[in-house]
Design an enzyme around this catalytic site. Structure first.
Site, PDB file in Angstrom:
ATOM      1  N   LYS A  81       0.804  -1.232   0.000  1.00 19.75           N
ATOM      2  CA  LYS A  81       0.000   0.000   0.000  1.00 19.75           C
ATOM      3  C   LYS A  81       0.838   1.284   0.000  1.00 19.75           C
ATOM      4  O   LYS A  81       0.393   2.330   0.459  1.00 19.75           O
ATOM      5  CB  LYS A  81      -1.017   0.050   1.157  1.00 19.75           C
ATOM      6  CG  LYS A  81      -1.858  -1.177   1.365  1.00 19.75           C
ATOM      7  CD  LYS A  81      -2.314  -1.883   0.119  1.00 19.75           C
ATOM      8  CE  LYS A  81      -3.441  -1.203  -0.608  1.00 19.75           C
ATOM      9  NZ  LYS A  81      -3.871  -2.037  -1.771  1.00 19.75           N
ATOM     10  N   HIS A 106       7.391  -6.995  -2.433  1.00 17.54           N
ATOM     11  CA  HIS A 106       7.162  -6.544  -1.057  1.00 17.54           C
ATOM     12  C   HIS A 106       8.146  -7.236  -0.108  1.00 17.54           C
ATOM     13  O   HIS A 106       8.048  -7.067   1.107  1.00 17.54           O
ATOM     14  CB  HIS A 106       5.744  -6.915  -0.591  1.00 17.54           C
ATOM     15  CG  HIS A 106       4.635  -6.241  -1.320  1.00 17.54           C
ATOM     16  ND1 HIS A 106       4.613  -4.895  -1.603  1.00 17.54           N
ATOM     17  CD2 HIS A 106       3.453  -6.734  -1.796  1.00 17.54           C
ATOM     18  CE1 HIS A 106       3.476  -4.606  -2.231  1.00 17.54           C
ATOM     19  NE2 HIS A 106       2.765  -5.696  -2.364  1.00 17.54           N
ATOM     20  N   ARG A 127       5.969   5.282   2.077  1.00 15.36           N
ATOM     21  CA  ARG A 127       4.773   6.123   2.264  1.00 15.36           C
ATOM     22  C   ARG A 127       4.533   6.305   3.755  1.00 15.36           C
ATOM     23  O   ARG A 127       4.845   5.390   4.556  1.00 15.36           O
ATOM     24  CB  ARG A 127       3.566   5.432   1.610  1.00 15.36           C
ATOM     25  CG  ARG A 127       2.307   6.274   1.611  1.00 15.36           C
ATOM     26  CD  ARG A 127       1.145   5.543   0.944  1.00 15.36           C
ATOM     27  NE  ARG A 127       0.002   6.423   0.782  1.00 15.36           N
ATOM     28  CZ  ARG A 127      -1.199   6.036   0.362  1.00 15.36           C
ATOM     29  NH1 ARG A 127      -1.406   4.764   0.038  1.00 15.36           N
ATOM     30  NH2 ARG A 127      -2.188   6.904   0.246  1.00 15.36           N
ATOM     31  N   SER A 186      -5.016   2.840   3.904  1.00 11.76           N
ATOM     32  CA  SER A 186      -5.183   2.204   2.596  1.00 11.76           C
ATOM     33  C   SER A 186      -5.341   0.688   2.767  1.00 11.76           C
ATOM     34  O   SER A 186      -6.215   0.066   2.156  1.00 11.76           O
ATOM     35  CB  SER A 186      -3.953   2.534   1.734  1.00 11.76           C
ATOM     36  OG  SER A 186      -4.059   1.939   0.481  1.00 11.76           O
TER      37      SER A 186
HETATM   38  S1  PPS Z   1      -0.508  -3.058  -3.147  1.00 14.75           S
HETATM   39  O1  PPS Z   1      -1.770  -3.811  -2.798  1.00 14.75           O
HETATM   40  O2  PPS Z   1       0.508  -3.207  -2.114  1.00 14.75           O
HETATM   41  O3  PPS Z   1      -0.028  -3.378  -4.473  1.00 14.75           O
HETATM   42  O4  PPS Z   1      -0.994  -1.517  -3.137  1.00 14.75           O
HETATM   43  P1  PPS Z   1      -0.130  -0.271  -3.637  1.00 14.75           P
HETATM   44  O5  PPS Z   1      -0.228  -0.170  -5.103  1.00 14.75           O
HETATM   45  O6  PPS Z   1       1.230  -0.328  -3.039  1.00 14.75           O
HETATM   46  O7  PPS Z   1      -0.869   0.938  -2.939  1.00 14.75           O
HETATM   47  C1  PPS Z   1      -2.184   1.317  -3.284  1.00 14.75           C
HETATM   48  C2  PPS Z   1      -2.315   2.778  -2.947  1.00 14.75           C
HETATM   49  O8  PPS Z   1      -1.621   3.570  -3.929  1.00 14.75           O
HETATM   50  C3  PPS Z   1      -2.531   4.509  -4.473  1.00 14.75           C
HETATM   51  N1  PPS Z   1      -2.159   4.849  -5.869  1.00 14.75           N
HETATM   52  C4  PPS Z   1      -1.966   6.112  -6.291  1.00 14.75           C
HETATM   53  N2  PPS Z   1      -1.991   7.280  -5.594  1.00 14.75           N
HETATM   54  C5  PPS Z   1      -1.790   8.419  -6.317  1.00 14.75           C
HETATM   55  N3  PPS Z   1      -1.576   8.433  -7.651  1.00 14.75           N
HETATM   56  C6  PPS Z   1      -1.524   7.278  -8.378  1.00 14.75           C
HETATM   57  N4  PPS Z   1      -1.333   7.333  -9.684  1.00 14.75           N
HETATM   58  C7  PPS Z   1      -1.727   6.047  -7.667  1.00 14.75           C
HETATM   59  N5  PPS Z   1      -1.772   4.748  -8.034  1.00 14.75           N
HETATM   60  C8  PPS Z   1      -2.039   4.029  -6.919  1.00 14.75           C
HETATM   61  C9  PPS Z   1      -3.863   3.804  -4.370  1.00 14.75           C
HETATM   62  O9  PPS Z   1      -4.936   4.684  -4.582  1.00 14.75           O
HETATM   63  C10 PPS Z   1      -3.774   3.247  -2.962  1.00 14.75           C
HETATM   64  O10 PPS Z   1      -3.855   4.267  -1.962  1.00 14.75           O
HETATM   65  P2  PPS Z   1      -5.213   4.727  -1.252  1.00 14.75           P
HETATM   66  O11 PPS Z   1      -4.783   5.651  -0.148  1.00 14.75           O
HETATM   67  O12 PPS Z   1      -5.901   3.501  -0.753  1.00 14.75           O
HETATM   68  O13 PPS Z   1      -6.011   5.458  -2.302  1.00 14.75           O
END
Ligand code: PPS
Length: 288
Positions: free
Chosen positions: A45, A100, A122, A130
């Protein structure tokens, strides 16, 4: 489903069986890294799928074909997940991966190769928020309970890939020298073109301003949310249900303020501070 049925235990870490197996973990350990490979490392996340969008674009000078035609999990697969063995022979060179894994579980060939690493950090308070929503929408994860209960699990490391503090500390103290670059989710949010410039220079691409702007546009939250190859809409609802919470949920910094009471915040901050010790001084945001 009981948690034994949902998760497997690997070197003390719980991992969902839907995406991981003993075979996939063995495959990861035996994986042969090449010098030109690039791996984005994240605690869950923290910006993983964002890097699955960014890396192919940066490595291929802004060519949109990979992000428009290949689902993110096959385009830039997770090192530890089952899909890698299926798609490994189809990966374009230079290969991009995500993981991860904590540092100490990276395979031997990673250490002897010159593969480059981008570690995305993050703010843990937003990571936990998240993750809380992700547990609600992902059918292959256990029910997170109340936010308060989930915080306890998170702080005790009873969540996928263990404690956030162990992950961050492990990847901060490596022997990787200039093979590793650190970037924050917040930095990417604040000025994506500048972050992309840093990534492209690190990867030796030195892209033009015009290409950087084009990539930034395609990696925006809005455009990724609309991209069926990146928004997990191809996954059956039983595994990921966007009606409960979309995978691309808010994409902001500071949503934790809507979830933490002052008591929770004090408890969270005190544990994280204590565990990070002197490492907390070098973090880019205040933990308070
Ligand atoms: S995972 O399941 O570990 O693969 O998830 P991960 O991709 O690491 O994290 C998901 C969060 O990243 C946000 N996200 C973004 N934020 C801003 N801009 C872009 N382009 C973007 N792409 C992915 C996603 O919305 C999740 O955060 P939250 O806070 O839940 O919205």
């Amino acid at each position: 489903m009981s948690s034994e049925e949902m998760y497997l235990l690997y070197h003390g870490l719980i991992l969902p069986k839907e995406t991981h197996s003993l075979e996939s973990l063995k495959f990861a350990q035996e994986f042969t890294f090449k010098d030109e490979d690039v791996v984005a490392v994240t605690y869950p996340k923290s910006g993983t799928i964002w890097m699955q969008e960014i890396l192919p674009l940066v490595l291929n000078g802004g060519d949109l074909t990979p992000i428009q035609t290949i689902p993110n999990w096959d385009r830039v697969p997770w090192l530890e997940e089952k899909r890698l063995a299926v798609v490994v022979d189809q990966l374009a060179s230079p290969r991009a991966l995500v993981t991860h894994f904590p540092y100490h579980l990276m395979p031997p060939s990673f250490h002897t190769s010159k593969a480059k690493v981008i570690y995305v950090i993050r703010n843990p308070k937003d990571v936990i928020v998240s993750s809380y929503y992700f547990h609600q929408m992902a059918g292959f994860l256990d029910d997170p309970g109340t936010f308060d209960e989930f915080i306890n699990k998170f702080l005790e490391g009873r969540v996928m890939f263990g404690k956030w503090t162990d992950h961050v500390k492990g990847w901060r103290h490596t022997e990787l020298g200039d093979r590793i670059m650190y970037i924050t989710y917040e930095e990417m949010l604040q000025d994506l073109p500048a972050a992309l410039g840093r990534i492209s220079d690190f990867l030796g691409r030195h892209l033009s301003e015009e290409t950087i702007q084009k990539i930034a546009q395609h990696c925006s939250f809005k455009n990724m949310k609309a991209n069926n190859m990146s928004n997990f809409s191809l996954v059956p609802k039983v595994h990921m249900d966007p009606d409960k919470s979309p995978f691309l949920r808010k994409g902001i910094a500071g949503d934790w303020k809507n979830h933490f009471s002052s008591e929770l915040l004090a408890r969270f901050t005190s544990v994280i501070h204590k565990e990070l010790g002197s490492d907390s001084v070098s973090l880019p945001w205040s933990l308070d």
